[in-house]
Design a protein around this motif. Structure first.
Motif, PDB file in Angstrom:
ATOM      1  N   LYS A 166      45.152  46.028  35.248  1.00 37.86           N
ATOM      2  CA  LYS A 166      44.516  46.404  36.559  1.00 37.86           C
ATOM      3  C   LYS A 166      45.730  46.642  37.577  1.00 37.86           C
ATOM      4  N   SER A 192      29.124  53.956  42.492  1.00 36.08           N
ATOM      5  CA  SER A 192      29.544  53.740  41.140  1.00 36.08           C
ATOM      6  C   SER A 192      29.325  54.973  40.179  1.00 36.08           C
ATOM      7  N   CYS A 217      46.543  47.549  41.252  1.00 34.95           N
ATOM      8  CA  CYS A 217      46.026  46.702  42.318  1.00 34.95           C
ATOM      9  C   CYS A 217      46.691  47.560  43.579  1.00 34.95           C
ATOM     10  N   GLU A 273      36.412  46.353  41.908  1.00 39.47           N
ATOM     11  CA  GLU A 273      36.785  47.844  41.526  1.00 39.47           C
ATOM     12  C   GLU A 273      35.406  48.314  41.518  1.00 39.47           C
ATOM     13  N   THR A 274      34.405  48.117  41.217  1.00 41.26           N
ATOM     14  CA  THR A 274      33.094  48.728  40.640  1.00 41.26           C
ATOM     15  C   THR A 274      32.111  48.558  41.985  1.00 41.26           C
ATOM     16  N   GLN A 326      38.669  40.699  40.534  1.00 43.82           N
ATOM     17  CA  GLN A 326      39.384  41.935  40.242  1.00 43.82           C
ATOM     18  C   GLN A 326      38.648  43.195  39.927  1.00 43.82           C
ATOM     19  N   ARG A 327      38.148  43.250  38.694  1.00 42.52           N
ATOM     20  CA  ARG A 327      37.418  44.388  38.210  1.00 42.52           C
ATOM     21  C   ARG A 327      35.987  44.550  38.695  1.00 42.52           C
ATOM     22  N   ASP A 341      43.485  40.758  47.935  1.00 46.46           N
ATOM     23  CA  ASP A 341      43.194  42.152  47.427  1.00 46.46           C
ATOM     24  C   ASP A 341      42.643  43.043  48.460  1.00 46.46           C
ATOM     25  N   GLN A 397      40.623  45.179  47.960  1.00 41.07           N
ATOM     26  CA  GLN A 397      39.349  45.340  47.391  1.00 41.07           C
ATOM     27  C   GLN A 397      38.474  44.430  47.964  1.00 41.07           C
TER      28      GLN A 397
END
Length: 404
Positions: free
Chosen positions: A101, A287, A103, A265-266, A261-262, A310, A312
């Motif tokens: 990842k 997305s 970041c 991101e989406t 985290q993932r 983060d 995000q």
């Protein structure tokens, strides 16, 4: 070869301007991998030499079972590190296995203050700090729970109800205070979340043992920051379900691949994005070129690096000032975590959310007492220490509050 962080700092007048998207953009790299490490000593030497060559700093845990890595550096050097590591592992691990990842830095504090200023490479027994209950041989006989992609996780939570499902937040209390998953209501009742309210990851076993009556027969959806903690906890839950301590039907356990985290991101958005014109509980996210349904993560993703959270982010603000109860999420009150000006309980030193207005009136752990100010603690209204996260008390919380 890129310049060292110190050279970059000296040659840039505007430390707030981190070149977004370019090869010289500074980022955080985060990943873990379970793979057999034949020689821990040789791996430590390789990691040290590679990081020094690429001017990368941060923390690396090396054990016989794999690697747990968080580093800061330029994007190009971090990508070079990934490629060199894959070559060193000689085909035993793929890029998909690493699931690195990358970041971004926060835009509200100088990039120079978000870089690690040290390199720590340690030999450890486990990739994450565990008690024997989580890392014993019996636990390891069970396979980690199946991984759900962010899309699969999102769809599963959308249809989850209290009758068939429960969510487990495998993080600590100070992490979940500023962000967590919630589910849409199905016929007036969404899936509840077990907020374990621990201070340390290794405190989870007794919490889970006390919670078997909530877990029996359910679909258990488990998550953490980047995924590594859920690997072991999902094994432990399966061990628990096959022990004499379990009452009722066995559960089905799932974990979020890549963690919060993932997912963000989406389905999340960068904090700097302009979302003022949209209702915070109806923010829509792009997305793959199409608009998806609204994000199910509320608040911010706490991280263990010099950013604290983060950029995000999910929906709204879930944290609140411990003294006045006004919405608040920033333990550092606008400062960089590297400045060590965060609010902490004067007795047990756990992180405490104190809004900027109240912060001017209090003294926190490590600060010199000043006349006219009061010492702040982790209990309600900041008046007493409850040794938060260390009393093995758990809160079983049904998310019924919709963030305005």
């Amino acid at each position: 070869m890129d310049v060292q962080p110190d050279e970059w700092i000296e040659n840039n007048d505007d430390l707030m301007n981190n070149e977004s998207g370019g090869e010289h953009e500074y980022m955080i790299m985060l990943f873990y991998i379970y793979t057999v490490i034949e020689s821990v000593a040789d791996t430590i030497t390789f990691q040290k030499n590679l990081c020094e060559e690429l001017f990368l700093k941060g923390r690396i845990r090396v054990s016989a079972e794999g690697l747990n890595v968080v580093l800061s550096g330029t994007k190009s050097n971090l990508q070079c590190y990934e490629n060199r590591l894959l070559a060193h592992l000689n085909g035993t691990v793929t890029s998909q296995d690493l699931d690195v990842k990358y970041c971004p830095f926060r835009s509200d504090i100088p990039a120079s203050k978000q870089l690690f200023d040290y390199l720590s490479i340690k030999k450890t027994k486990d990739l994450v700090s565990l008690e024997d209950q989580l890392g014993d041989e019996e636990t390891n006989t069970f396979k980690p729970a199946p991984h759900l992609s962010p899309k699969e996780w999102h769809e599963a939570l959308q249809s989850a109800t209290s009758e068939d499902s429960i969510i487990i937040d495998a993080r600590n209390v100070y992490e979940s205070k500023i962000g967590y998953f919630t589910t849409p209501f199905q016929d007036g009742c969404g899936a509840p979340t077990l907020l374990t309210n621990t201070r340390r990851y290794s405190q989870l076993p007794p919490i889970l043992k006390e919670s078997v009556h909530h877990l029996a027969g359910k679909n258990i959806y488990m998550y953490c920051t980047g995924g590594v903690r859920c690997e072991k906890v999902s094994q432990y839950v399966q061990k628990l379900a096959n022990s004499d301590d379990w009452i009722g039907e066995k559960p089905k356990v799932f974990q979020l691949k890549g963690g919060i985290q993932r997912y963000l991101e989406t389905y999340g958005h960068l904090e700097a994005d302009n979302v003022d014109d949209e209702s915070s509980d109806q923010i829509m996210h792009k997305s793959d070129g199409n608009f998806s349904q609204s994000c199910l993560f509320q608040g911010k993703n706490f991280v263990f690096d010099q950013r604290r959270f983060d950029p995000q982010v999910g929906v709204g603000t879930v944290g609140a000032c411990n003294m006045c109860s006004m919405p608040h999420f920033d333990y550092d009150n606008g400062h960089s975590p590297s400045e060590n000006r965060e609010a902490r309980c004067c007795r047990c030193r756990i992180l405490v959310l104190i809004c900027s207005s109240c912060r001017e009136k209090v003294v926190c752990a490590g600060e010199e007492f000043s006349q006219g100010k009061i010492r702040v603690f982790c209990g309600l209204n900041g008046t007493q220490c409850i040794n938060e996260g260390n009393d093995f008390h758990f809160e079983f919380k049904r998310h019924v509050r919709i963030i305005p």
